[in-house]
Motif scaffolding. Structure first.
Motif, PDB file in Angstrom:
ATOM      1  N   ASP A  37       0.844  -1.326   0.231  1.00  0.00           N
ATOM      2  CA  ASP A  37      -0.016   0.021   0.012  1.00  0.00           C
ATOM      3  C   ASP A  37       0.773   1.402  -0.101  1.00  0.00           C
ATOM      4  O   ASP A  37       0.380   2.157  -0.464  1.00  0.00           O
ATOM      5  CB  ASP A  37      -0.840  -0.163   1.215  1.00  0.00           C
ATOM      6  CG  ASP A  37      -2.061  -0.963   1.142  1.00  0.00           C
ATOM      7  OD1 ASP A  37      -2.456  -1.217   2.158  1.00  0.00           O
ATOM      8  OD2 ASP A  37      -2.447  -1.493  -0.033  1.00  0.00           O
ATOM      9  N   SER A  40       4.233   3.781  -4.417  1.00  0.00           N
ATOM     10  CA  SER A  40       3.461   4.600  -5.648  1.00  0.00           C
ATOM     11  C   SER A  40       4.087   4.400  -6.844  1.00  0.00           C
ATOM     12  O   SER A  40       3.565   4.959  -7.684  1.00  0.00           O
ATOM     13  CB  SER A  40       3.683   5.879  -4.891  1.00  0.00           C
ATOM     14  OG  SER A  40       5.129   6.393  -5.317  1.00  0.00           O
ATOM     15  N   LYS A  68      -4.175   4.127  -8.344  1.00  0.00           N
ATOM     16  CA  LYS A  68      -5.206   3.321  -7.608  1.00  0.00           C
ATOM     17  C   LYS A  68      -6.728   3.326  -8.181  1.00  0.00           C
ATOM     18  O   LYS A  68      -7.286   2.602  -8.073  1.00  0.00           O
ATOM     19  CB  LYS A  68      -5.498   4.251  -6.158  1.00  0.00           C
ATOM     20  CG  LYS A  68      -6.288   3.972  -5.179  1.00  0.00           C
ATOM     21  CD  LYS A  68      -6.509   4.534  -3.824  1.00  0.00           C
ATOM     22  CE  LYS A  68      -6.691   6.365  -4.187  1.00  0.00           C
ATOM     23  NZ  LYS A  68      -6.573   7.209  -2.939  1.00  0.00           N
ATOM     24  N   LYS A  69      -6.896   4.333  -8.892  1.00  0.00           N
ATOM     25  CA  LYS A  69      -8.162   4.593  -9.516  1.00  0.00           C
ATOM     26  C   LYS A  69      -7.933   5.669 -10.644  1.00  0.00           C
ATOM     27  O   LYS A  69      -7.288   6.384 -10.855  1.00  0.00           O
ATOM     28  CB  LYS A  69      -9.304   4.755  -8.833  1.00  0.00           C
ATOM     29  CG  LYS A  69      -9.505   6.218  -8.129  1.00  0.00           C
ATOM     30  CD  LYS A  69     -10.752   6.473  -7.382  1.00  0.00           C
ATOM     31  CE  LYS A  69     -10.961   7.740  -6.849  1.00  0.00           C
ATOM     32  NZ  LYS A  69     -12.339   7.960  -6.031  1.00  0.00           N
ATOM     33  N   VAL A  78      -1.659   5.998  -6.162  1.00  0.00           N
ATOM     34  CA  VAL A  78      -1.714   5.514  -4.818  1.00  0.00           C
ATOM     35  C   VAL A  78      -1.206   6.448  -3.604  1.00  0.00           C
ATOM     36  O   VAL A  78      -1.620   6.561  -2.720  1.00  0.00           O
ATOM     37  CB  VAL A  78      -0.814   4.177  -4.538  1.00  0.00           C
ATOM     38  CG1 VAL A  78      -0.524   3.535  -3.087  1.00  0.00           C
ATOM     39  CG2 VAL A  78      -1.421   2.983  -5.572  1.00  0.00           C
ATOM     40  N   SER A  79      -0.362   7.152  -4.157  1.00  0.00           N
ATOM     41  CA  SER A  79       0.165   8.347  -3.189  1.00  0.00           C
ATOM     42  C   SER A  79       0.416   9.627  -4.052  1.00  0.00           C
ATOM     43  O   SER A  79       0.492   9.457  -5.230  1.00  0.00           O
ATOM     44  CB  SER A  79       1.649   8.085  -2.406  1.00  0.00           C
ATOM     45  OG  SER A  79       2.402   7.825  -3.454  1.00  0.00           O
TER      46      SER A  79
END
Length: 507
Positions: A37, A40, A68-69, A78-79
């Motif tokens: 998680d 990145s 992430k999306k 993600v970041s």
């Protein structure tokens, strides 16, 4: 007063070249990074960081953001902050991203639950028949048959094969030569890459590319010609006439070109009279004319009140329709991989009247779910009148980019049609001298825009000469982009351009 750092000074430019990509933490695999998680970035399978050894084209991998999306006109890593999508990948995501296009998702899921696959050799399926009807009608009946496939390269390969087989059926098997253009790109397969004239994309494979039957004309690129436009147009058509004479007309199967050149030149439209002149020569000598509209077609270059779907239709010239046309990218908005080869009504009628079947096929050709996705995407474009928006916002995009950047000393040309706009960078505005290839100017603008301005643009090299020089970025947002978003894109892109070239200036 400051001056631009010399592109020939290796000692002074060494610190400007991209540094090697950082490595994954010791003991961690790519799978570990992907599942973490906190990570990145993930190593990209296609190398983009070049060293200075142009002969061997040695490259090292770079790292790309892990997503992430994606939703609307934004990517969400993600970041880090969200990223404004100003290019839809390679001009593909014409409806943006995510669940907002519910009709497309519904069409796909419905078809999967009905008939998810049927071999094209064994069955006909309704969505494929509907899609063929829609596409042929969109050309006012000029096209008469569709071969549905998965990628632009496949469609181009099929077009080249069809041309050869058609002439063989006609008792002219000696027609084995294909004409295309320098500074062109038609795909990744050996056949489509043989047709391509993009030096650096061909370079790793030149030993196996067909250089006997594929022949390249100069591109139609007014910015790079010192001649007046009428004289330049005449010289281009004279070059074609000369090549046809040299090869002998009876040996030429087809001529393939992009009506508006995409990645290889950066959104360059032809001069008025160019396409009609090309078609006249082809028609006179029995040469099949193929338009590669993989990147520029399916509404991407709509500019007029008539809002034509295909790029060639946007030119006010009498019947310049092709014998064959390839489409992809905005065809399905990449909800699913999709492309198609369209053949003209006369060619389609020939197949029927002579009881001929094209010797060509792929496992997933005429895939029912792909056809359903394409129908839904095109239905969305029509029902929401998005081609009108392409014309309106495309005009605004070109105007604002020219207003913001046309006077910049390192911006040579800003050109395009609809939501298909290219910005070419040069070292000298007077001479139009390109930057040296190893400076990677286009890539630098792309990376700066992504990292510091959170906007994604498409970068390409090789538009200026056969040494791979010539830097361009392309702006190709989704068809439903708003004027507010266009203004935001231009602000960010202009900021990135100024930042990059500010770093190249010294006191």
């Amino acid at each position: 007063m400051g001056q631009l750092l010399s592109t020939s000074s290796s000692s002074r430019r060494s610190h400007l070249l991209p540094s090697s990509a950082s490595k994954a933490p010791l003991g961690k695999t790519e799978a570990d990074i992907l599942l973490s998680d906190s990570s990145s970035e993930l190593s990209h399978p296609f190398p983009t960081e070049k060293n200075n050894d142009n002969a061997t084209n040695t490259q090292t991998p770079t790292l790309l953001p892990l997503l992430k999306k994606a939703k609307g006109h934004y990517y969400y890593p993600v970041s880090g902050p969200k990223i404004l999508d100003a290019c839809g990948g390679a001009g593909v995501a014409c409806l943006g991203h995510g669940k907002s296009n519910k009709s497309v998702i519904k069409a796909i899921t419905t078809q999967i639950s009905t008939v998810q696959y049927a071999s094209y050799a064994h069955f006909r399926v309704d969505p494929v028949l509907q899609l063929e009807k829609f596409l042929c009608e969109s050309t006012d009946g000029k096209m008469g048959k569709m071969y549905l496939m998965s990628s632009g390269s496949e469609a181009v390969e099929a077009a080249l094969k069809f041309a050869l087989e058609y002439h063989a059926w006609n008792g002219q098997p000696e027609r084995v030569n294909i004409i295309s253009r320098s500074h062109s790109y038609h795909g990744t397969t050996i056949g489509s890459l043989s047709a391509s004239g993009h030096t650096t994309r061909r370079q790793p494979f030149t030993s196996v590319l067909n250089r006997t039957n594929f022949h390249h004309l100069p591109p139609c690129n007014p910015y790079r010609s010192p001649l007046p436009r009428e004289e330049y147009l005449s010289s281009l058509l004279t070059s074609l006439e000369s090549l046809i004479t040299t090869l002998s007309p009876s040996t030429i199967a087809a001529l393939i070109l992009e009506p508006i050149v995409g990645a290889a030149l950066g959104c360059v439209p032809p001069l008025p009279g160019y396409l009609s002149g090309i078609k006249s020569f082809c028609h006179t000598h029995g040469i099949l004319l193929i338009y590669d509209e993989v990147m520029c077609g399916m509404g991407r270059t709509a500019t007029s009140p008539s809002h034509h779907l295909h790029a060639y239709q946007s030119f006010p010239e009498p019947d310049i329709s092709p014998d064959m046309m390839t489409i992809a990218k905005s065809f399905s908005a990449s909800y699913l991989p999709a492309s198609a080869l369209l053949i003209s009504t006369p060619l389609s009628n020939f197949l029927t009247s002579h009881n001929k079947v094209f010797t060509h096929g792929h496992t997933n050709q005429s895939h029912p779910v792909v056809a359903s996705a394409c129908l839904a995407v095109q239905g969305t474009i029509q029902s929401r009148n998005l081609l009108s928006n392409v014309a309106a916002q495309g005009g605004l995009l070109l105007h604002l980019l020219q207003k913001q950047l046309s006077q910049h000393p390192n911006v040579g040309d800003i050109r395009g049609r609809g939501l298909f706009v290219g910005i070419e960078f040069i070292a000298d505005k007077t001479t139009k001298q390109p930057f040296e290839r190893e400076l990677d100017i286009a890539s630098r603008v792309h990376k700066t825009a992504l990292k510091n301005w959170q906007v994604l643009v498409y970068a390409s090299q090789g538009c200026a000469d056969d040494q791979g020089r010539g830097d361009v970025i392309m702006v190709m947002p989704a068809y439903d982009v708003t004027a507010k978003e266009i203004r935001d894109m231009v602000r960010r892109i202009a900021g990135a351009v100024r930042e990059v070239f500010g770093s190249l200036w010294v006191a």
